[in-house]
Design an enzyme around this catalytic site. Structure first.
Site, PDB file in Angstrom:
ATOM      1  CG  HIS A   8      19.534 -49.441  35.375  1.00  0.00           C
ATOM      2  ND1 HIS A   8      20.858 -49.631  35.756  1.00  0.00           N
ATOM      3  CD2 HIS A   8      18.894 -50.566  35.527  1.00  0.00           C
ATOM      4  CE1 HIS A   8      20.822 -50.801  36.100  1.00  0.00           C
ATOM      5  NE2 HIS A   8      19.815 -51.697  35.933  1.00  0.00           N
ATOM      6  CB  CYS A  64      20.828 -48.283  43.167  1.00  0.00           C
ATOM      7  SG  CYS A  64      21.255 -49.124  44.525  1.00  0.00           S
ATOM      8  N   GLY A  65      18.156 -49.882  42.870  1.00  0.00           N
ATOM      9  CA  GLY A  65      16.984 -50.336  43.110  1.00  0.00           C
ATOM     10  C   GLY A  65      16.620 -50.606  44.484  1.00  0.00           C
ATOM     11  CB  THR A  66      18.193 -52.975  46.827  1.00  0.00           C
ATOM     12  OG1 THR A  66      19.676 -52.610  46.549  1.00  0.00           O
ATOM     13  CG2 THR A  66      17.660 -53.962  46.178  1.00  0.00           C
ATOM     14  N   GLY A  67      19.127 -49.829  46.975  1.00  0.00           N
ATOM     15  CA  GLY A  67      19.766 -48.624  47.688  1.00  0.00           C
ATOM     16  C   GLY A  67      21.039 -49.325  48.289  1.00  0.00           C
ATOM     17  CB  ILE A  68      21.981 -53.017  49.229  1.00  0.00           C
ATOM     18  CG1 ILE A  68      20.553 -53.057  49.973  1.00  0.00           C
ATOM     19  CG2 ILE A  68      23.262 -53.721  49.805  1.00  0.00           C
ATOM     20  CD1 ILE A  68      20.095 -54.537  49.997  1.00  0.00           C
ATOM     21  N   GLY A  69      23.582 -51.663  46.758  1.00  0.00           N
ATOM     22  CA  GLY A  69      24.973 -51.532  46.053  1.00  0.00           C
ATOM     23  C   GLY A  69      25.404 -50.394  46.051  1.00  0.00           C
ATOM     24  NE  ARG A 132      25.046 -41.493  73.697  1.00  0.00           N
ATOM     25  CZ  ARG A 132      24.361 -40.479  73.708  1.00  0.00           C
ATOM     26  NH1 ARG A 132      24.582 -39.292  74.236  1.00  0.00           N
ATOM     27  NH2 ARG A 132      22.865 -40.547  73.300  1.00  0.00           N
ATOM     28  CG  HIS A 133      26.122 -39.896  69.051  1.00  0.00           C
ATOM     29  ND1 HIS A 133      25.744 -40.981  69.380  1.00  0.00           N
ATOM     30  CD2 HIS A 133      25.055 -39.121  69.850  1.00  0.00           C
ATOM     31  CE1 HIS A 133      24.660 -41.149  69.768  1.00  0.00           C
ATOM     32  NE2 HIS A 133      24.022 -40.162  70.200  1.00  0.00           N
TER      33      HIS A 133
END
Ligand code: RB5
Length: 144
Positions: A8, A64-69, A132-133
């Site tokens: 949401h 999401c709100g922070t993008g973290i979760g 390397r990447h």
């Protein structure tokens, strides 16, 4: 095909991303949520992550709100490299260096103008393909 997901808190910004994709005729699949009614970000983070990991979609965008979760949820799925980006430099670098397959953003952190610039950069930057990447990416799939 771009898989889209939000809770949401990210629903409003996801509508802006949908407008951006529509204007450019970029195919997408909105995997929810579909309103601002409170819901659980792990559900949508994992849905989009599975669609990308299974090859049903090429890339994903999660909000999401922070993008973290929602990025934590997506990164639980094998083969997913979800990058939380709130600036254009990170969006470019995570494609070039990490071959990130999901972009995560926080709708309560940045405005739509910057968010769409980040989306644009994420979708239009190729992985560098440098050994390397690739070697470091391969290590991400190894057991802890
Ligand atoms: C929902 O209120 C909020 O916790 C969620 O959108 C997100 O920020 C979690 O990481």
């Amino acid at each position: 095909m771009i898989a889209l997901g939000s809770d949401h808190g990210g629903f409003g910004l996801k509508q802006e991303v949908i407008r951006y994709l529509k204007e450019r005729n970029i195919p997408y699949q909105d995997m929810g949520c579909y309103s601002e009614e409170a819901c659980d970000y792990p559900v949508y983070g994992k849905k989009v992550a599975h669609a990308v990991a299974d090859g049903e979609c090429d890339k994903g965008i999660l909000i999401c709100g922070t993008g973290i979760g929602i990025s934590i949820a997506a990164n639980k799925v094998k083969g997913i490299r979800a990058a939380l980006c709130h600036d254009v430099f990170s969006a470019q670098a995570t494609r070039e260096h990490n071959d990130a397959n999901i972009l995560a953003m926080g709708a309560r952190v940045i405005g739509p103008g910057l968010a769409l610039k980040i989306v644009d950069t994420f979708l239009n930057t190729e992985f560098s393909g440098e050994e390397r990447h690739q070697n470091r990416i391969d290590q991400l799939e190894e057991e802890g």
